[in-house]
Design a protein around this motif. Sequence first.
Motif, PDB file in Angstrom:
ATOM      1  N   GLY A 197       0.546  -1.087   0.112  1.00 53.52           N
ATOM      2  CA  GLY A 197       0.226   0.162   0.081  1.00 53.52           C
ATOM      3  C   GLY A 197       1.150   1.169  -0.137  1.00 53.52           C
ATOM      4  O   GLY A 197       0.690   2.701  -0.788  1.00 53.52           O
ATOM      5  N   THR A 198       1.443   1.501   0.934  1.00 52.48           N
ATOM      6  CA  THR A 198       3.199   2.562   1.280  1.00 52.48           C
ATOM      7  C   THR A 198       3.534   2.339  -0.204  1.00 52.48           C
ATOM      8  O   THR A 198       3.539   3.870  -0.942  1.00 52.48           O
ATOM      9  CB  THR A 198       3.593   2.946   2.362  1.00 52.48           C
ATOM     10  OG1 THR A 198       3.956   3.937   3.041  1.00 52.48           O
ATOM     11  CG2 THR A 198       4.674   1.607   1.947  1.00 52.48           C
ATOM     12  N   HIS A 241      -1.905   6.464   5.354  1.00 58.72           N
ATOM     13  CA  HIS A 241      -1.166   5.864   3.983  1.00 58.72           C
ATOM     14  C   HIS A 241      -0.081   5.415   3.982  1.00 58.72           C
ATOM     15  O   HIS A 241       0.163   4.747   3.067  1.00 58.72           O
ATOM     16  CB  HIS A 241      -1.817   7.467   2.780  1.00 58.72           C
ATOM     17  CG  HIS A 241      -2.567   8.101   2.948  1.00 58.72           C
ATOM     18  ND1 HIS A 241      -3.212   7.772   2.039  1.00 58.72           N
ATOM     19  CD2 HIS A 241      -2.639   9.531   4.048  1.00 58.72           C
ATOM     20  CE1 HIS A 241      -4.931   9.113   1.990  1.00 58.72           C
ATOM     21  NE2 HIS A 241      -4.162  10.148   3.323  1.00 58.72           N
ATOM     22  N   GLU A 297      -7.824   3.019   9.282  1.00 53.95           N
ATOM     23  CA  GLU A 297      -7.510   3.641  10.612  1.00 53.95           C
ATOM     24  C   GLU A 297      -7.870   4.605  11.433  1.00 53.95           C
ATOM     25  O   GLU A 297      -7.347   4.032  12.882  1.00 53.95           O
ATOM     26  CB  GLU A 297      -5.175   3.400  10.011  1.00 53.95           C
ATOM     27  CG  GLU A 297      -5.036   1.993   9.117  1.00 53.95           C
ATOM     28  CD  GLU A 297      -5.433   0.831   9.708  1.00 53.95           C
ATOM     29  OE1 GLU A 297      -5.338   0.404  10.891  1.00 53.95           O
ATOM     30  OE2 GLU A 297      -5.868   0.139   8.572  1.00 53.95           O
ATOM     31  N   ASP A 310      -6.706   7.121  -1.874  1.00 54.19           N
ATOM     32  CA  ASP A 310      -5.719   6.357  -2.054  1.00 54.19           C
ATOM     33  C   ASP A 310      -7.275   4.749  -1.337  1.00 54.19           C
ATOM     34  O   ASP A 310      -8.111   4.714  -0.575  1.00 54.19           O
ATOM     35  CB  ASP A 310      -5.572   6.600  -0.606  1.00 54.19           C
ATOM     36  CG  ASP A 310      -5.069   5.181  -0.251  1.00 54.19           C
ATOM     37  OD1 ASP A 310      -5.075   4.237  -0.196  1.00 54.19           O
ATOM     38  OD2 ASP A 310      -3.992   5.443   1.237  1.00 54.19           O
ATOM     39  N   GLN A 348      -7.333   0.313   1.169  1.00 62.57           N
ATOM     40  CA  GLN A 348      -8.108  -0.347   2.345  1.00 62.57           C
ATOM     41  C   GLN A 348      -9.470  -0.859   1.941  1.00 62.57           C
ATOM     42  O   GLN A 348     -10.060  -1.790   1.656  1.00 62.57           O
ATOM     43  CB  GLN A 348      -7.830   0.250   3.863  1.00 62.57           C
ATOM     44  CG  GLN A 348      -9.278  -0.722   5.040  1.00 62.57           C
ATOM     45  CD  GLN A 348      -7.947  -0.656   6.086  1.00 62.57           C
ATOM     46  OE1 GLN A 348      -9.004  -1.160   6.900  1.00 62.57           O
ATOM     47  NE2 GLN A 348      -7.227  -0.237   6.337  1.00 62.57           N
ATOM     48  N   LYS A 408      -3.982  -4.591  -0.936  1.00 54.38           N
ATOM     49  CA  LYS A 408      -4.319  -5.064  -0.261  1.00 54.38           C
ATOM     50  C   LYS A 408      -5.384  -6.319  -0.734  1.00 54.38           C
ATOM     51  O   LYS A 408      -4.670  -7.259  -1.015  1.00 54.38           O
ATOM     52  CB  LYS A 408      -5.523  -4.579   0.870  1.00 54.38           C
ATOM     53  CG  LYS A 408      -3.919  -3.591   1.939  1.00 54.38           C
ATOM     54  CD  LYS A 408      -5.726  -3.047   3.138  1.00 54.38           C
ATOM     55  CE  LYS A 408      -4.267  -2.289   4.171  1.00 54.38           C
ATOM     56  NZ  LYS A 408      -4.292  -2.733   5.404  1.00 54.38           N
TER      57      LYS A 408
HETATM   58  N1  PMP Z   1      -3.087   3.395   2.553  1.00 54.44           N
HETATM   59  C1  PMP Z   1      -4.338   3.367   3.277  1.00 54.44           C
HETATM   60  C2  PMP Z   1      -5.515   3.424   3.900  1.00 54.44           C
HETATM   61  C3  PMP Z   1      -4.462   1.674   4.582  1.00 54.44           C
HETATM   62  O1  PMP Z   1      -5.108   1.414   5.239  1.00 54.44           O
HETATM   63  C4  PMP Z   1      -2.702   1.291   4.379  1.00 54.44           C
HETATM   64  C5  PMP Z   1      -2.728   0.205   5.116  1.00 54.44           C
HETATM   65  N2  PMP Z   1      -3.757  -0.063   6.511  1.00 54.44           N
HETATM   66  C6  PMP Z   1      -1.792   1.759   3.598  1.00 54.44           C
HETATM   67  C7  PMP Z   1      -2.760   2.819   2.657  1.00 54.44           C
HETATM   68  C8  PMP Z   1      -0.905   1.629   3.576  1.00 54.44           C
HETATM   69  O2  PMP Z   1      -1.183  -0.516   2.913  1.00 54.44           O
HETATM   70  P1  PMP Z   1       0.650  -1.157   3.787  1.00 54.44           P
HETATM   71  O3  PMP Z   1       1.049  -1.473   5.179  1.00 54.44           O
HETATM   72  O4  PMP Z   1       0.482  -2.294   2.762  1.00 54.44           O
HETATM   73  O5  PMP Z   1       1.497  -0.400   3.200  1.00 54.44           O
END
Ligand code: PMP
Length: 433
Positions: free
Chosen positions: A121-122, A149, A219, A247, A250, A276
């Motif tokens: 995600g990041t 994020h 989150e 974004d 999730q 995800k």
């Molecule tokens: N964006 C959102 C909206 C998320 O909920 C998350 C993870 N909870 C991320 C980015 C980051 O994802 P990752 O943990 O796979 O880096």
Amino acid sequence: MTEKPDTPKADQPDIFETRESEVRGYSRSWPATFARAEGAKQWDEDGREYIDFFSGAGALNYGHNNPVVMEPLIDYLQSGAVLHSLDMKTPAKREFLETFEQLILEPRGLDYTVMFPGPTGTNTVEAALKLARKVTGRQHILSFTNAFHGMTLGSLSVTGNSMKRQGAGIPLTNSSKIPYDDYFDGETPDFLWLEKVLEDSGSGVDKPAAIIVETVQGEGGVRAARAEWLRSLSELCKAHEILLIVDDVQAGCGRTGTFFSFEHAGIEPDIVCLSKSISGSGLPMALTLFRPELDVWSPGEHNGTFRGNNPAFVTATAALKTFWADNSFQNELADTIANLHQRLHVIAAKADGATVRGRGLLAGLKFDDPEIAGKIAAEAFAQGLLIETSGPRDEVVKIMPPLTISAKDLESGLEVLEAAVLKFASAPELAAV
Ligand code: PMP
């Protein structure tokens, strides 16, 4: 019977505690060793069963080990096909791109160029921020109060949580926070400050490259933005030539009831981040989608070793073909969502200071007393339900079952949740009865 080699004896030190970093989190709140999983359930190595209202933090929207993704995955693994390919061409990647185009983009009238960033995600958020800056030539990014994020420096700079931000160890610059939907009193007009400063050349506020938003903050406390708020945000971005990044890491891949979480609002973001559940299996995979005109990358300008996770492409394709080829899955999902929200309202009505939050199967129960949510989650675990907390003070119990959960498993989990809620937050008038 021979002893299982991986089962530690009671008097042996726990390797997770002796060897693994203090940074570990989930293994503290859920100190079981999970050994097997199927659908909406997991079993620990002692055979204890848990209903899963967590879904790998949104990476397991179709449940654990769903046969519709596992069978093609096993065939692929045994076939001698390529597993790792950076951004080279493979048949698995071709089939994913064709399926994504036919089943997701075209039916929704969306023309997005697909970029494969690194698999998390990041990674997709970093790619989106970098692209927005490159396209506009501007540095500043706006994001929202309580946003989440990711944990690398760019994505952390647009994240709200102060504990997570402090972990950066350096100033997180070139970004500012603006109020998310309903941050004030419900009466202050939306985007009051932003509209004013963008129009005032004396405001001293530099025009941002982009605004990044979650349509439901997973989150940050399971806050759902209203459709009209998202539309105003989109219009404001268009009027000021600011790129809008959604974004959907999730909230995407069906979590809110539609494939993309912004569909109900009728907006078309300039850039979309997915990860995800895009692989459909829990295997790491991410996409950054953007309008073709924004594709200003030079070849290889942004890269990464793990962009070509072919097993993930295989399971992603299988998931899209199974669940998104027509409306039947989405219609069933609508029933599950309606059922969950109806039950959550009943539970909240019996509890002291509880309100229902969220949208779709990204739902929450928020408690006025922030201590309560943690107690409920711990009690739920003791009774065989995996459920986590969310929000700046962990004041929300976050309810995120697989989208494929059966009505029976959903109800079993909700019964555990309801009992835990009533144990710690029973409304006084009900307790007196
Ligand atoms: N964006 C959102 C909206 C998320 O909920 C998350 C993870 N909870 C991320 C980015 C980051 O994802 P990752 O943990 O796979 O880096």
